[in-house]
Design an enzyme around this catalytic site. Structure first.
Site, PDB file in Angstrom:
ATOM      1  CG  HIS A  17      -2.074  -0.998   1.046  1.00  0.00           C
ATOM      2  ND1 HIS A  17      -3.291  -0.688   0.482  1.00  0.00           N
ATOM      3  CD2 HIS A  17      -2.131  -2.302   1.354  1.00  0.00           C
ATOM      4  CE1 HIS A  17      -4.063  -1.758   0.473  1.00  0.00           C
ATOM      5  NE2 HIS A  17      -3.378  -2.756   1.002  1.00  0.00           N
ATOM      6  CG  HIS A 104      -0.371 -12.673   6.425  1.00  0.00           C
ATOM      7  ND1 HIS A 104       0.685 -11.864   6.050  1.00  0.00           N
ATOM      8  CD2 HIS A 104      -1.275 -12.591   5.419  1.00  0.00           C
ATOM      9  CE1 HIS A 104       0.428 -11.314   4.884  1.00  0.00           C
ATOM     10  NE2 HIS A 104      -0.754 -11.733   4.464  1.00  0.00           N
ATOM     11  CG  ASP A 357      -6.213 -13.242  -5.006  1.00  0.00           C
ATOM     12  OD1 ASP A 357      -6.802 -13.249  -6.094  1.00  0.00           O
ATOM     13  OD2 ASP A 357      -5.337 -12.406  -4.702  1.00  0.00           O
TER      14      ASP A 357
END
Length: 408
Positions: A17, A104, A357
């Site tokens: 980002h 993650h 996704d």
């Protein structure tokens, strides 16, 4: 580090980002005809929002070439590639200020650097792969023009839905209970041989799953949508074939061709497995069945009757098709509420927001192709440097002819 390659060096930059992502490509030969359109083709295949099977993040992923090219020709100097991040929503990740997302990289990046990007996974995000794909497109352009190399990847499984022609994982191979039975089919079925020899990207892209078997693609679609509807995710595999690679590539002993290929593939986000040639199945077959006998080809060159080796022997390419498979785990970021803990250990529940996704393998196809191109390109330049250095020496006459390769 963020640099891959020895002579063809690619350095990627950017977080998910930040203002932009991209790459610096150093070592591209001068004189190559190259345009932004040549690079954009693969970036457009990688971009988000292509179908309801991918993240709805709306990014054009338009590449801007900053340097290294004039009048459509490479100068031999570093090529700067920039792609702007336009559809940014960092506020979607405010929960990760408190919670490391399960499986993650939030926690491990913080442990590694003592500081982490505030949103979207930062460098661990798949946005980082934009630079790889752009650089890989440049490498591919050279490989195709000079050597006729063809690289095609496709989705071979999603969850438990497998492309029929591909080799089944060992766990799915029937066991007749007789452990002394050494009979085995060739690792390459006739259907799989045909697929690897003829598959094109146009055929792969006919279905949004990028599975070249339409019936299986429909089953994969249902599996991905089932995960998406449950705010969950699912993994899969990508198979890749590299055709027309010259023999002699690879740097034993530590930089064998398959070692560099494995390094490249396992550096892609969400990868958890890599196998080349017969892979794990080859461990169940005796050498008398597994060995690839040499034969004389129609063009007079030496080749192999079978290809259990996957085009690589002793860490060096042998001129046969190179094929391999990569396993991608189910994406870690899901919107389903999960019991977990905050950074301070306080128990809690996390339901991640953002756009993700449900399955990464359809968009991973051009990333796999790009990393394969980077490996082949780098190894070709290394081997070319060795041969150029040797070309200045007088012919070797003190060794038997069988020990010296004839001039090419």
């Amino acid at each position: 580090m963020s640099t891959f390659g020895t002579l063809f060096r690619v350095t990627t930059y950017g977080e998910s980002h930040c203002a932009s992502v991209g790459a610096i490509v150093d070592g591209c030969p001068p004189g190559l005809q190259l345009s932004a359109e040549d690079v954009q083709v693969q970036l457009s295949r990688r971009r988000p929002g292509q179908s309801n099977l991918t993240t709805p993040r709306n990014e054009k992923d338009a590449v801007h070439i900053q340097s290294g090219i004039e009048h459509g020709v490479t100068l031999g100097t570093p090529i700067g590639l920039l792609v702007k991040n336009e559809d940014q929503r960092p506020h979607d990740y405010s929960e990760t200020d408190l919670y490391p997302r399960p499986s993650h990289a939030d926690y491990t990046y913080l442990q590694k650097y003592g500081v982490k990007a505030s949103s979207g996974g930062g460098r661990s995000s798949a946005r980082e792969t934009i630079g790889r794909v752009a650089a890989g497109a440049i490498a591919e352009r050279y490989l195709k023009e000079v050597y006729g190399v063809e690289i095609v990847a496709f989705v071979s499984s999603v969850g438990k839905v497998h492309l029929p022609a591909t080799v089944a994982p060992p766990s799915l191979i029937p066991n007749d209970g007789n452990e002394d039975n050494d009979e085995a089919e060739d690792a390459l079925s006739p259907e799989f041989r045909q697929l690897l020899a003829t598959i094109t990207r146009e055929e792969v892209d006919k279905h949004p799953t990028r599975c070249p078997h339409l019936e299986t693609g429909e089953r994969m679609t249902k599996r991905i949508l089932r995960a998406k509807d449950a705010s969950d995710s699912i993994g899969g595999t990508v198979t890749c074939v590299i055709r027309n690679v010259p023999s002699g590539l690879g740097e034993p002993v530590f930089d064998k061709f398959e070692a560099k290929l494995g390094h490249a593939m396992l550096s892609i986000p969400a990868t958890k497995a890599f196998e080349i040639g017969s892979g794990f199945r080859g461990t169940e077959v005796p050498g008398s069945r597994h060995n690839d006998a040499f034969v004389k080809k129609e063009d007079g060159s030496l080749g192999t009757a079978t290809n259990w080796s996957g085009g690589v022997q002793g860490g060096i390419t042998n001129g046969e098709d190179i094929y391999f498979r990569i396993g991608f785990k189910s994406p870690a970021t899901i919107s389903q509420a999960q019991a977990t803990a905050q950074y301070d250990g306080t128990p809690g529940e996390l339901a991640a927001r953002g756009r993700h996704d449900p399955c990464v393998v359809p968009r991973a196809v051009p990333i796999v192709e790009a990393m394969a191109a980077l490996v082949v390109m780098d190894q070709l330049l290394i081997q070319g440097a060795r041969r150029s250095a040797a070309a200045g020496l007088p012919p070797v006459t003190t060794l038997p002819p069988t020990m010296v390769m004839p001039p090419q």
